[in-house]
Design a protein around this motif. Structure first.
Motif, mmCIF file in Angstrom:
data_model
loop_
_atom_site.group_PDB
_atom_site.id
_atom_site.type_symbol
_atom_site.label_atom_id
_atom_site.label_comp_id
_atom_site.label_asym_id
_atom_site.label_seq_id
_atom_site.Cartn_x
_atom_site.Cartn_y
_atom_site.Cartn_z
ATOM 1 N N GLY A 49 16.503 46.563 1.621
ATOM 2 C CA GLY A 49 15.354 45.858 1.031
ATOM 3 C C GLY A 49 14.959 44.474 1.810
ATOM 4 N N GLU A 50 15.696 44.413 3.123
ATOM 5 C CA GLU A 50 15.345 43.168 4.062
ATOM 6 C C GLU A 50 14.335 43.415 4.897
ATOM 7 O OE1 GLU A 50 19.083 41.892 5.805
ATOM 8 O OE2 GLU A 50 18.373 39.719 5.611
ATOM 9 N N THR A 51 13.476 42.398 5.166
ATOM 10 C CA THR A 51 12.562 42.520 6.205
ATOM 11 C C THR A 51 12.934 41.217 7.169
ATOM 12 O OG1 THR A 51 10.625 42.873 4.817
ATOM 13 C CG2 THR A 51 10.155 42.030 6.897
ATOM 14 N N ARG A 67 2.756 43.135 4.137
ATOM 15 C CA ARG A 67 3.315 42.319 3.458
ATOM 16 C C ARG A 67 3.548 42.869 2.004
ATOM 17 N NH1 ARG A 67 0.723 37.566 5.358
ATOM 18 N NH2 ARG A 67 -1.428 38.636 5.011
ATOM 19 N N ASP A 68 2.699 43.858 1.418
ATOM 20 C CA ASP A 68 2.664 44.476 0.324
ATOM 21 C C ASP A 68 4.120 45.432 0.428
ATOM 22 O OD1 ASP A 68 -0.520 45.031 -0.387
ATOM 23 O OD2 ASP A 68 0.623 43.571 -0.924
ATOM 24 N N ALA A 107 6.733 44.948 2.315
ATOM 25 C CA ALA A 107 7.871 44.121 2.229
ATOM 26 C C ALA A 107 8.264 43.733 0.825
ATOM 27 C CB ALA A 107 7.825 42.887 3.061
ATOM 28 N N ARG A 108 7.219 43.449 -0.030
ATOM 29 C CA ARG A 108 7.406 42.800 -1.381
ATOM 30 C C ARG A 108 8.014 44.043 -2.081
ATOM 31 N NH1 ARG A 108 2.006 40.864 -2.895
ATOM 32 N NH2 ARG A 108 2.028 39.820 -0.746
ATOM 33 N N GLU A 109 7.399 45.256 -1.951
ATOM 34 C CA GLU A 109 7.888 46.348 -2.667
ATOM 35 C C GLU A 109 9.342 46.714 -2.358
ATOM 36 O OE1 GLU A 109 5.130 49.336 -1.952
ATOM 37 O OE2 GLU A 109 3.461 48.356 -2.745
ATOM 38 N N GLY A 110 10.065 46.014 -1.605
ATOM 39 C CA GLY A 110 11.329 46.516 -1.138
ATOM 40 C C GLY A 110 11.849 47.264 -0.043
ATOM 41 N N GLU A 121 5.997 34.136 6.205
ATOM 42 C CA GLU A 121 5.959 34.527 4.682
ATOM 43 C C GLU A 121 6.760 35.636 4.381
ATOM 44 O OE1 GLU A 121 1.069 33.824 5.021
ATOM 45 O OE2 GLU A 121 1.998 35.443 3.700
ATOM 46 N N ALA A 122 6.842 36.835 5.093
ATOM 47 C CA ALA A 122 7.274 37.909 4.496
ATOM 48 C C ALA A 122 8.704 38.360 5.164
ATOM 49 C CB ALA A 122 6.390 39.164 4.999
ATOM 50 N N ASN A 154 12.720 37.985 5.488
ATOM 51 C CA ASN A 154 14.056 37.499 4.978
ATOM 52 C C ASN A 154 14.847 36.936 5.924
ATOM 53 O OD1 ASN A 154 13.891 40.611 3.122
ATOM 54 N ND2 ASN A 154 13.698 38.695 1.944
#
Lengths: 260, 215, 218
Positions: A33-35, A193-194, A196-199, A214-215, A217
């Motif tokens: 789940g990390e970016t 970005r989406d 990343a947000r979705e995991g 922004e995106a 971790n």
């Protein structure tokens, strides 16, 4: 906090091209789940590192582990065969700087190609998923078009959809927006970005600092083949702990000031 | 020139056509195989293929045909004129095709293969679905060019006695003491066939150029 | 086997004479063909249709004709029209005319991709017609199409072998004579192949040298 087994483990990775040492004893982990964004000047080795993860480049030393399974070298210590490597690669998705779409296939065929012919999933099931993916990246209406007719930003979004179609555990991005005209960069970064947000677990080599801020971790800053520092974006961007990190950010800011 | 003479020439034309098609059909995949051997940098075979191609591109077809027809029997392989001619044509065209295929392979962007590798395609799948469709497109004009060259070389078969158009024309000319008419008939058969191929090649090149421009 | 090659060596007089004929014939045909081809290409490039169209028809026809057939027509066919040539002249004529057409097409194709600006400069400086062609258009054209022209020279060398059929005593003819008299086909023809290969390498070396010349002027 319980320690989770990292999805990706890079241990003491090193690589030389002839006499040029490109990667020197690189180690870090990426959790599910990390970016993670790899940053650094040109020639720092970040693309080479990325390509060593799925063994498009063959490391000279060290190990790469996906979910504790080694990539490239079997647990018995032998170099993996073509088939074994191919097997592992189905679990890792890659997005290329020059898009690398297959020009003789339409957009939809590009996305469906590997799931049908490598994973051997039923065509109808794959088509439905492919169309859903194309809708997600905003290119469903272009599904029967050949890549030559698309803009750079559209091509790259198809590239992302193509990689996602394999349902990978890990996504690798090799400077995904570097070959794009500036006004097309945004649409690709939005998709990323989406994701990343979705995991999705992502490792991204990029020059887009705003995106990293922004995106990501975590950001990993590399220079001349070594990891110079690593930390959260807040840590790195506001208060880099090394001199080289400071210089890099300063030069970046200066470059932008000139361009503005 | 009587009707029988014209029929003789047409019969020769058929022989020429069949042998051309056979030579093309054999030479295309053989050339691809040779190109792949060089592209894959297979240890002993790579330089061997390079030498083979260099030799065959420098050797006149007439010399090659005579070599195969006269020299092989002493090695125990006795070839009839048709077989010797076909073998010479095939070996020759494969060498030229190899270079055309090789240029197409070298033209293929490396990231096409990497993209296929990154989604887990094995070597055979990669070649069949990603590499071959693209190089076939790139190689097409060069391959068609080579086909037209092959057809223009088929008269060489007459040298070892295969009754193709040329030999038929020569025979009739010798019989009627009027060599020019049968030669002109032979010409009238050859020129349109080659012209058709050359036109096809130009058409393919134009289509490819248009596609490139649109991209 | 070695004995066979020794036999070939013992016939080196004939071999060298055949090789000499091949080299001489090819060289003359290449030079004459290039000159004729350059003139022909002038016609091809001409904006006047009355000049360009017949030239194009000739070039297209020649490129669709098998050389052997053309050589036959020149040697066996033309006499019935009153034009008689000995084997050597017929061979040279056939090689020259045939390959002039190919060279014209090569030069024309190269011309299409040449930048126009230096030619316009030539016009601005007062060049015109043949002078313009010879001093402004042709030099960069020849330099850039050197590899393809070199290939054509190799074709000339190979086509010269066809002339054995009209009894011209070139290399293949000499070798065939040697092998049929001494029954040493393998040694004889292998020698021929190696000699043709050597000629080819010489031409390719020449092309590389011209290529280096061209690089310096790029």
């Amino acid at each position: 906090m319980p320690t989770l087994i990292p999805l990706l483990s890079i241990v003491s990775l090193s690589k030389s091209f002839g006499s040029l040492r490109v990667l020197e004893d690189i180690s870090f982990n990426v959790q599910r789940g990390e970016t993670v964004c790899l940053l650094g000047p040109s020639g720092s080795g970040k693309s080479t590192l990325l390509r060593c993860i799925n063994w498009l480049e063959r490391p000279d030393g060290g190990r790469v582990l996906l979910d504790s399974q080694p990539i490239g070298i079997t647990s018995g210590g032998l170099v993996m065969s073509d088939q074994q490597l191919a097997q592992v690669r189905t679990r890792i998705g890659m997005v290329f700087q020059q898009f690398a779409l297959w020009p003789h296939l339409t957009v939809l065929q590009n996305v469906m190609e590997a799931p049908v012919h490598v994973q051997r999933r039923p065509k109808d099931e794959v088509r439905a998923e492919a169309e859903a993916l194309l809708r997600r990246v905003g290119l469903h209406d272009k599904r029967d078009v050949f890549p030559a007719r698309l803009s750079g930003g559209q091509k790259q979004r198809v590239g992302i959809a193509r990689a996602l179609a394999m349902k990978p555990a890990l996504m690798l991005f090799d400077e995904p927006t570097s070959a794009l005209d500036p006004e097309l960069v945004g649409e690709v970064l939005a998709v990323m970005r989406d994701l990343a947000r979705e995991g999705m677990t992502m490792v991204v080599v990029t020059h887009e600092m705003a995106f990293a801020r922004e995106a990501a971790n975590r950001v990993v800053f590399m220079d001349r083949g070594v990891v110079v520092e690593a930390g959260t974006p807040e840590q790195f961007f506001s208060a880099p702990s090394t001199e080289r990190g400071r210089q890099f950010l300063q030069r970046y800011a200066e470059g932008r000031a000139v361009a503005a | 020139m009587s009707l029988a003479d014209v029929l003789t020439i047409f019969h020769g034309a058929l022989t020429t056509l069949l042998l051309s098609v056979a030579g093309i059909a054999l030479g295309l995949p053989l050339g691809l195989g040779l190109a792949l051997l060089r592209w894959g940098k297979v240890p002993l075979l790579n330089p061997a293929v390079a030498v083979y191609v260099s030799l065959l591109r420098a050797t006149p077809l007439v010399t090659l045909v005579l070599l195969l027809f006269f020299a092989l029997p002493s090695a125990g392989i006795s070839l009839g004129p048709v077989t010797a001619g076909l073998l010479a044509l095939t070996l020759n065209t494969a060498a030229f095709n190899c270079e055309v295929w090789r240029a197409a392979l070298l033209d293929l962007p490396k990231d096409q293969i990497e993209a296929a590798q990154s989604v887990g395609m094995g070597r055979v799948l990669r070649f069949r679905r990603i590499v071959l469709p693209q190089i076939a497109r790139t190689a097409l004009p060069g391959l068609i060019n080579e086909m037209s060259l092959l057809i223009k070389l088929t008269p060489v078969l007459a040298v070892v006695g295969v009754v193709d158009i040329t030999r038929a024309a020569v025979r009739i000319g010798a019989q009627t003491y009027e060599p020019l008419p049968p030669f002109l008939v032979a010409l009238a058969i050859y020129v349109p066939i080659v012209f058709a191929l050359v036109s096809a090649q130009r058409w393919v090149e134009r289509r490819m150029a248009r596609r490139e421009a649109a991209a | 086997m070695m004995k066979d090659f020794a036999t070939v060596w013992s016939e080196r007089g004939l071999l060298l004479s055949g090789l000499g004929n091949t080299v001489l014939l090819s060289l003359l045909a290449a030079l004459a063909g290039l000159a004729l081809g350059a003139l022909l290409s002038m016609l091809l490039m001409s904006p006047k249709r009355a000049l360009a169209a017949p030239a194009k028809v000739f070039v297209d026809a020649a490129r669709c004709t098998p050389f052997l057939l053309f050589a036959y027509i020149v040697y066996y066919g033309l006499p019935s029209l009153g034009l008689q040539f000995d084997a050597w002249s017929a061979g040279l004529l056939a090689l020259t005319i045939y390959h002039a057409a190919y060279m014209a097409e090569i030069l024309r194709a190269a011309w299409v991709t040449q930048p126009r600006a230096p030619i316009e400069a030539g016009l601005a400086f007062g060049y015109s017609g043949f002078g313009l062609f010879r001093r402004v258009v042709l030099p960069p054209l020849a330099l850039s199409s050197a590899p393809v022209l070199g290939n054509q020279v190799i074709q000339i060398i190979k086509d010269s072998a066809f002339l054995t059929i009209i009894t011209l005593p070139e290399l293949t003819n000499a070798v065939n004579s040697i092998q049929s008299r001494h029954f040493i086909p393998f040694a004889a023809f292998v020698t021929a192949v190696l000699l043709y290969w050597a000629l080819c390498l010489v031409v390719e070396a020449g092309v590389s040298a011209v290529g280096r010349l061209a690089e310096a002027r790029r």
